[in-house]
Design a protein around this motif. Sequence first.
Motif, short mmCIF file in Angstrom:
data_model
loop_
_atom_site.label_atom_id
_atom_site.label_comp_id
_atom_site.label_asym_id
_atom_site.label_seq_id
_atom_site.Cartn_x
_atom_site.Cartn_y
_atom_site.Cartn_z
N ASN A 242 34.20 45.16 32.08
CA ASN A 242 32.97 45.21 32.87
C ASN A 242 32.90 44.10 33.92
O ASN A 242 31.91 43.99 34.65
CB ASN A 242 31.74 45.14 31.96
N SER A 243 33.92 43.26 33.97
CA SER A 243 34.01 42.26 35.02
C SER A 243 34.83 42.85 36.17
O SER A 243 35.66 43.72 35.95
CB SER A 243 34.68 41.00 34.50
N TYR A 245 36.84 41.37 39.64
CA TYR A 245 38.11 40.71 39.91
C TYR A 245 37.81 39.25 40.21
O TYR A 245 36.89 38.92 40.95
CB TYR A 245 38.82 41.34 41.12
N TYR A 246 38.62 38.38 39.61
CA TYR A 246 38.48 36.93 39.84
C TYR A 246 39.72 36.41 40.54
O TYR A 246 40.85 36.71 40.14
CB TYR A 246 38.31 36.19 38.52
N TYR A 284 34.38 41.19 43.54
CA TYR A 284 35.19 40.05 43.12
C TYR A 284 34.27 38.84 42.95
O TYR A 284 33.10 38.86 43.38
CB TYR A 284 36.28 39.71 44.14
N TYR A 285 34.79 37.79 42.32
CA TYR A 285 34.04 36.53 42.27
C TYR A 285 35.04 35.38 42.22
O TYR A 285 36.23 35.56 41.89
CB TYR A 285 33.07 36.48 41.10
N GLU A 313 42.45 37.41 37.72
CA GLU A 313 41.98 38.20 36.57
C GLU A 313 41.37 39.50 37.07
O GLU A 313 40.46 39.48 37.89
CB GLU A 313 40.92 37.41 35.80
N ALA A 315 39.54 43.21 35.83
CA ALA A 315 38.89 43.91 34.72
C ALA A 315 39.90 44.82 34.02
O ALA A 315 40.70 45.49 34.66
CB ALA A 315 37.72 44.74 35.25
N THR A 326 32.92 52.11 32.35
CA THR A 326 32.27 50.81 32.44
C THR A 326 30.78 50.95 32.22
O THR A 326 30.23 52.06 32.15
CB THR A 326 32.54 50.17 33.82
#
Length: 841
Positions: A242-243, A245-246, A284-285, A313, A315, A326
């Motif tokens: 559920n995240s 993209y980092y 993204y974050y 990273e 998801a 999701t």
Amino acid sequence: MKKPLKSISAFLILFFISTGAFAQLQSPEEFLGYELGDRYTPHHRVLSYVTHVAENSDLVTIHKYGETYELRELVYLVVTSEENHSNIEEIRLNNLKLTGLEEGEATDNQKAITWLSYNVHGNETNSSEAAMKTLYELVDPSNRESKAWLNDSVVIIDPMINPDGRDRYVNWFNGMIGTEYNPNPIARELNEPWPGGRSNHYYFDMNRDWAWQTQVETQQRIAVYQQWMPHVHVDFHEMGYNSPYYFAPAAKPYHNVITDWQTEFQTTIGKNHTKYFDENSWLYYTREVFDLFYPSYGDTWPTYNGAIGMTYEKAGGGSAGAAVLTQEGDTLTLKDRLTHHHVAGISTIEVTAVNAERVVSEFTNYFNNAANDPAGAYKSFVIKADNNPDKVHHLLTFLDSQKIRYGTAGSNRNTNAYNFKTGENERVSISEDDIVVSVYQPQGQLARVFFEPNPELADSLTYDITTWEAHYRFGLDGFALESNINPEENISPDDYRNSEVSGADEPYAYVTDWDSMDDARFLAEITQKGVKSRFSKVDFEIEGQIFKKGSLIILRGNNAHLEDSFDEIVRAAADNHSRDLFGASTGFVTSGSDFGSNNVSYIEKPEVAVLMGEGTSSLSAGEVWHYFDQQLRYPTTLIDTDDFMRADLSDYNSLVLPSGFYNGVLTDSAIEKISSWVRSGGNLILIGNANRSFTSRNGFQLTQKQVESSEPTTEELLASYGERSRRSISTTTSGSAYEVTLDTTHPLAFGYDEEYYTLKLSANSYSYLDDGWNIGTVRENAYRSGFVGEEATSQIENSLSYGVQDYGSGQVVYMIENPLFRGFWENGKLMVANSIFFVGN
């Protein structure tokens, strides 16, 4: 005459094409026979494809660098222009010369080096699929843009760091699916069983092993990494589905050795990614969760080696399978995931190549500044020469693996320094033979990371443990100095190892010390070969030789069954493990107890069982397994928790329970089974959270420590919601070093000094035993290093770390702290051997 030749040529061309004699470069889809993302590609097919590319592109070479524990091949690929390939050794050596790790002057042929590492976590599987896509895009003859990047840079691709874990997951997943993927999160294919595919063969998290190098995959990979020392390194991962993209820039805290340039270029890279992610409306974050502090990650360890180290990273993970619904009601597919990793990888190569000159220049500055103008308060670190030589040997071996230089002090002096033993700044004496690590060297920044007493935390909300200091880790006395000492005499780890046999040629008994894991390995070897041994519970002197408690006594009379092979076995094992042996001609001692005394205990051959499976922590179970299998090299029986109730425990005299929560495993009937076995003489060893399951049950004395909580203040009651995380850490420690006071008269503590430094992984604490042996205790003012919340301090002080309870005819060993954590806290490992060989004997 020409016409027939033309016909023959045409025929040969058609023949070669039809038979594949003229092979052509194929895309992953052409080679594999399916679209990337349609299914998972097992290791052997990934290996086949990257080999195919290397064989059919002048831009790629492939290199085997090792094998996994399960003998799967490990490879890396070098991707660059044909011209660069023709000068690749010059480029590589030039780069090492820029670091100062290779002697000589670099030529002008310098290229930016980008290293992409895929699939360190086996069930974060999309990245190896992305690696194939990225490799092909770089070498695709129609891609002019990538060819320009490869003129200015060298790209190194490790397509699969953890093949054993990946194949464990992929093979399981492929056996779970039907004709179509089921994206429902409750579906069987999205819920992998214990231990999962994240870890390697021994269930180690290899993304925590970059610095410690306990695993064979890491050891082989780091050796190759150090041959190149890349300027940019990316470690590809997956997180909760559920995240989004980092990517970089990383979260704080940054370790204070990280330079302004390293943080600046992380931001430059991240902004380049946003260009592509924004175009595609991908979420993204940045700057959250994943910090740059703990030194053994795939982003931090390269950063401390001068690179721009980053974690990406996406998801997904093991619970995402090939498709998952999701929380937003969208279906996240494997194709989505690999595409995002592919784009981020290509973007990294692009921005590095565009900035190649600056990247190389700043990389050079990193090492020049370390060698000539190092930052930080402490300029040199001292390891006392009178430390245990085995421990010194292993520390120096570790420093060699990190390319950190050292030498002797060269002269005696008195100075002010931080004393690691007392935790205080004070006047200390340094002798000429003491070992010195100066930060004035190419790897001075890395030396700071490993030796600083208490590295500064800009923000206490960190992702991992906060201490790993080398003196505490190896159990060594020494100092940190704000002044520099230039090491003089060169030394090596082997200078601290001996293998000398003295005394009688055919002795009454062989005697050897017991104070390191090398002694335990020696005992493990001779025990497996049928040698019967004893250990002394008191200090003694014999024929002018002084020995401490725990020393091994190997009697000829006890080993008559070995006949002429007795001496050969014992002496060969001593040579294998660099042990000194003293041949005593008598069993009559000058002081202490004679060899026939009850104070000289017979060591019953350990028959060890280890419980693992659902309910145990796979990481802790792996640590125990690896300890016996690879470090002590002593056989165990691994019993699955599902099989525990039908196991015959009478076959074993020691049972080890790794850390875990044991939900549904340690039922009342299971506890009674264990209790009955211990009462009959069994030796139960509980590690970490396994202790919780035995508190106040069936006569087990262990109880959790209760601390009165004060009423919250008005300020605390009115604290903002946004500060909730920061408030919660006041009651925790994320991994800190504490002095433990040991009762060295008990066999569990044989081989140790009265002060032992433990890695405290939790503020959960236990009270002293009312009717047992409180062998390792945390007293007041015992804190040494790492982050501890203000309220956690009173919880940890005056608590039990290691204890033994007599239970019927058997014993229970309570190891509240896990001395085998990640396999890197070297000084704790002997205590586990003591619990197996000595406790109860």
